[in-house]
Scaffold this active site. Structure first.
Site, PDB file in Angstrom:
ATOM      1  N   GLY A 133      -6.160  22.961   3.611  1.00 27.29           N
ATOM      2  CA  GLY A 133      -7.718  22.931   3.712  1.00 27.29           C
ATOM      3  C   GLY A 133      -8.252  22.169   2.543  1.00 27.29           C
ATOM      4  N   GLY A 134      -7.511  21.181   2.057  1.00 27.01           N
ATOM      5  CA  GLY A 134      -8.095  20.340   1.363  1.00 27.01           C
ATOM      6  C   GLY A 134      -9.231  19.377   2.030  1.00 27.01           C
TER       7      GLY A 134
ATOM      8  N   ASP B 278     -10.930   9.921   3.506  1.00 20.03           N
ATOM      9  CA  ASP B 278     -10.444  10.964   3.400  1.00 20.03           C
ATOM     10  C   ASP B 278     -10.804  12.215   4.103  1.00 20.03           C
ATOM     11  OD1 ASP B 278      -8.363  10.096   1.151  1.00 20.03           O
ATOM     12  OD2 ASP B 278     -10.515  10.116   0.022  1.00 20.03           O
TER      13      ASP B 278
ATOM     14  N   ASN C 167      -4.472   5.854   8.387  1.00 14.33           N
ATOM     15  CA  ASN C 167      -6.027   5.525   8.568  1.00 14.33           C
ATOM     16  C   ASN C 167      -6.136   4.078   8.809  1.00 14.33           C
ATOM     17  OD1 ASN C 167      -6.054   8.221   7.866  1.00 14.33           O
ATOM     18  ND2 ASN C 167      -7.432   7.873   6.030  1.00 14.33           N
TER      19      ASN C 167
ATOM     20  N   GLU D  65     -13.020   6.769  -1.685  1.00 14.54           N
ATOM     21  CA  GLU D  65     -11.513   7.025  -1.474  1.00 14.54           C
ATOM     22  C   GLU D  65     -11.102   7.849  -2.744  1.00 14.54           C
ATOM     23  OE1 GLU D  65      -7.950   6.416   0.167  1.00 14.54           O
ATOM     24  OE2 GLU D  65      -9.933   5.607   1.070  1.00 14.54           O
TER      25      GLU D  65
ATOM     26  N   ASN E  63       1.970  13.124   3.133  1.00 14.92           N
ATOM     27  CA  ASN E  63       2.665  11.872   2.672  1.00 14.92           C
ATOM     28  C   ASN E  63       2.662  11.872   1.034  1.00 14.92           C
ATOM     29  OD1 ASN E  63       0.738   9.816   1.545  1.00 14.92           O
ATOM     30  ND2 ASN E  63      -0.114  10.362   3.764  1.00 14.92           N
TER      31      ASN E  63
ATOM     32  N   TYR F 211       0.866  -0.999  -0.131  1.00 14.11           N
ATOM     33  CA  TYR F 211      -0.132   0.066   0.098  1.00 14.11           C
ATOM     34  C   TYR F 211       0.832   1.252   0.131  1.00 14.11           C
ATOM     35  CZ  TYR F 211      -4.144   3.009   1.082  1.00 14.11           C
ATOM     36  OH  TYR F 211      -4.977   3.981   0.733  1.00 14.11           O
TER      37      TYR F 211
ATOM     38  N   ALA G  17      -8.931  16.347   3.187  1.00 15.31           N
ATOM     39  CA  ALA G  17      -8.491  15.719   4.438  1.00 15.31           C
ATOM     40  C   ALA G  17      -8.380  16.754   5.532  1.00 15.31           C
ATOM     41  CB  ALA G  17      -7.278  15.080   4.061  1.00 15.31           C
TER      42      ALA G  17
ATOM     43  N   LYS H  24      -6.486  -0.540  -0.819  1.00 15.84           N
ATOM     44  CA  LYS H  24      -7.465  -0.363   0.237  1.00 15.84           C
ATOM     45  C   LYS H  24      -7.677  -1.598   0.980  1.00 15.84           C
ATOM     46  CE  LYS H  24      -7.603   3.799   2.619  1.00 15.84           C
ATOM     47  NZ  LYS H  24      -6.950   4.667   2.613  1.00 15.84           N
TER      48      LYS H  24
END
Length: 587
Positions: A338-339, A305, A495, A281, A450, A137, A341, A210
């Site tokens: 501020g996206g 997210d 997560n 996702e 990341n 992953y 996530a 995932k």
């Protein structure tokens, strides 16, 4: 269908497959219903045999088929003579993997095992979870997504929905599921894959990966899951120009046509798979919240997210508050990035402040958000709906024109919690960390972006710059940090500590909805795995504890679903329901 005698012979009238099944059942009856190996390979009215079995990753055991099984299933002579155990296969495969020179080569090799024998793959994964997770992953999966079309060999039982052909949605889902009862779908449109952005149909790999973690960490039966990509086009020019690209070669479809397609997909999936849990996702920031908000009060659904990152981050904040003896409602929160996530995490922490007694108005006063424009103000015309509630009045700040700089923002609003989801590397500077230490005795500083090259800071730097005072969690795996005689174990805001257990709890309880209360229960359940009173203890449990965490999270979620009257499972003991739902990789 009728069976009649003619000239002393049996005559078949109607469905030949039904007749075949009838006589197989008759044969079982004549043998006292003795169970045969072939029973496990009886699909769609026909018993799979020979190469059909070897080519089915859900049924294949490879060299572990016994001599008796080989005789009954038409496998004699199709495999080497020696019969291996699962343990022998795993040891051989593990040694082979370590001959590969890079994590990418290791992932490609492991995917060959995944495509051939799911039981062997997941047995290996379960034995080496901490080692394998960054290989199968994040972060290695980014390389295979970027090169998916070039590396394409096997669709891996994924489903590919084409926005240009909504009439094919039902056929696609039926074809992809086959005879399997689908309980969990991970769907992406791959517009906002964290750290690498828009990758079109290549992004199906994120859904595959995932689901690997769902099974490895929480024991979700791999035969009950379906990875899916919605190909709505791509705005990445390099893909549009790539002769090998396997997706639609046009710009992304947006607006009413896009949402109508999503709606048709949801309706069809819910109808075909009535016990479905739907996981969204890596949708783009313009669509992710809209989709979640539309369906979260209608069906059991989850956006990793928006919700997953928020839950695991909240778990880390809870642990930090416990260690410091502080109250969440006394904190000042600064979101850097501020996206989808970043806004999702901020909203989750804010909801918890409200649960703890603050009014929404009081809570919002304690939250600040910085994005590419700097500190967000309500007079900006490019705010997303998720950002707007956090925007401030420009007139409240005498130095508003200087608040495009993070250090100036930290000195001005005096946050005690700083969470980075900006993908802007090295922006949590020494000066920023020192300023955070002036705001709080034990500040919470989580650089969550990341992969590694996009992290706002390293854990080592934050520990050293804060003189060991800061609580740190990172978005990537981090080595322990030795400082002033203390070994600081760095928790990863991964997560995977949350969504596998959350899904297990939802599926085991057959919950009809995922509520805020169930999400809060999941966040609290992350704590208590490690001793947080020990100097240098992580605020989030290391990934090696993910199985234990997943069980704890699943049980908490299932019990909360039952408490809220949302659990539809026949089993009333939720701990038992969770234990019995888990799948174990064995022959």
């Amino acid at each position: 269908m009728s069976i009649g005698a003619q000239d002393g012979e049996i005559e078949f009238i109607g469905d030949k497959l039904f007749c075949l099944r009838f006589f197989m059942l008759l044969n079982k009856a004549s043998m006292g219903f003795k169970r045969h190996f072939a029973d496990d390979y009886f699909i769609g009215g026909i018993t799979m045999r020979g190469h059909q079995i070897l080519n089915n990753p859900f049924k294949n055991k490879g060299t572990a088929f016994t001599q008796e099984e080989r005789q009954e299933l038409g496998l004699v002579g199709l495999l080497p003579p020696y019969v291996q155990t699962l343990e022998e296969q795993a040891a051989q495969t593990y040694a082979h993997m370590h001959q590969k020179g890079s994590d990418l080569e290791k992932r490609l090799f492991l995917m060959e095992i995944f495509n051939t024998n799911r039981t062997l793959f997941y047995y290996l994964f379960s034995q080496h979870l901490e080692e394998f997770n960054p290989i199968v992953y994040d972060p290695t999966i980014a390389d295979t997504i970027e090169n998916y079309s070039e590396l394409f060999v096997d669709p891996q039982y994924a489903a590919y929905l084409d926005i240009n052909h909504p009439e094919n949605i039902e056929a696609t889902l039926k074809n992809a599921a086959g005879d399997r009862e689908i309980r969990l779908i991970v769907v992406t449109d791959a517009e906002g894959i964290l750290g690498i952005g828009d990758w079109g149909t290549n992004g199906v790999d994120i859904s595959v990966g995932k689901l690997m973690v769902y099974t490895g960490a929480a024991g979700i039966d791999p035969a009950s899951v379906l990875p899916l990509v919605i190909d709505a086009g791509t705005n990445r020019q390099s893909l549009l120009d790539d002769p090998n690209y396997l997706g639609n070669r046009h710009e992304r479809v947006r607006g009413d046509r896009y949402y109508a397609f999503i709606d048709q997909f949801v309706e069809t999936a819910e109808r075909l798979f009535p016990k479905l849990y739907l996981h969204w996702e890596d949708f783009g920031r313009g669509n992710a919240a809209n989709i979640l908000n539309k369906y979260k009060t209608q069906i059991p659904t989850f956006n990793d997210d928006i919700q997953g990152t928020g839950i695991v981050t909240l778990g880390g904040v809870f642990a930090s508050m416990d260690i410091a003896g502080e109250k969440l409602t006394d904190q000042v929160y600064l979101c850097y990035g501020g996206g989808t996530a970043g806004a999702g995490i901020a909203s989750r922490v804010l909801r918890e402040m409200v649960v703890d007694g603050l009014s929404e108005e009081e809570a919002y006063k304690r939250f600040f958000m910085v994005d590419k424009q700097g500190l967000l103000f309500d007079d900006m015309d490019d705010l997303t709906p998720e950002q707007r509630p956090f925007a401030k009045k420009r007139s409240d700040f005498a130095n508003a024109d200087k608040l495009t700089d993070l250090l100036e923002v930290v000195k001005t609003v005096k946050p005690t919690i700083l969470v980075g989801t900006s993908t802007q590397p090295n922006t949590f500077t020494k000066e920023v960390v020192e300023a955070m230490c002036e705001n709080a005795e034990r500040p919470v500083i989580f650089p969550l972006s990341n992969p590694t090259k996009l992290a706002e800071a390293t854990a080592k730097d934050i520990i050293e710059w804060s003189n060991g005072k800061a609580f740190v969690a990172t978005g990537i795996p981090s080595d322990d940090v030795e400082f002033n005689g203390v070994n600081y174990v760095i928790g990863q805001a991964n997560n995977a500590l949350i969504y596998p257990g959350l899904g297990l709890g939802m599926l085991a309880s057959e919950a009809s909805l995922l509520t805020d209360e169930m999400i809060g229960a999941a966040a609290h359940a992350v704590n208590g795995i490690v001793d947080i009173t020990k100097p240098g203890a992580p605020v989030l449990p290391p990934f090696k504890y993910v199985n234990e965490v997943s069980l704890k999270v699943a049980t908490a979620v299932a019990k909360k679903a039952q408490e809220q009257g949302l659990a539809r499972a026949a089993e009333q003991d939720m701990e038992k329901a969770v234990r019995e739902f888990r799948w174990t990789p064995k022959y």
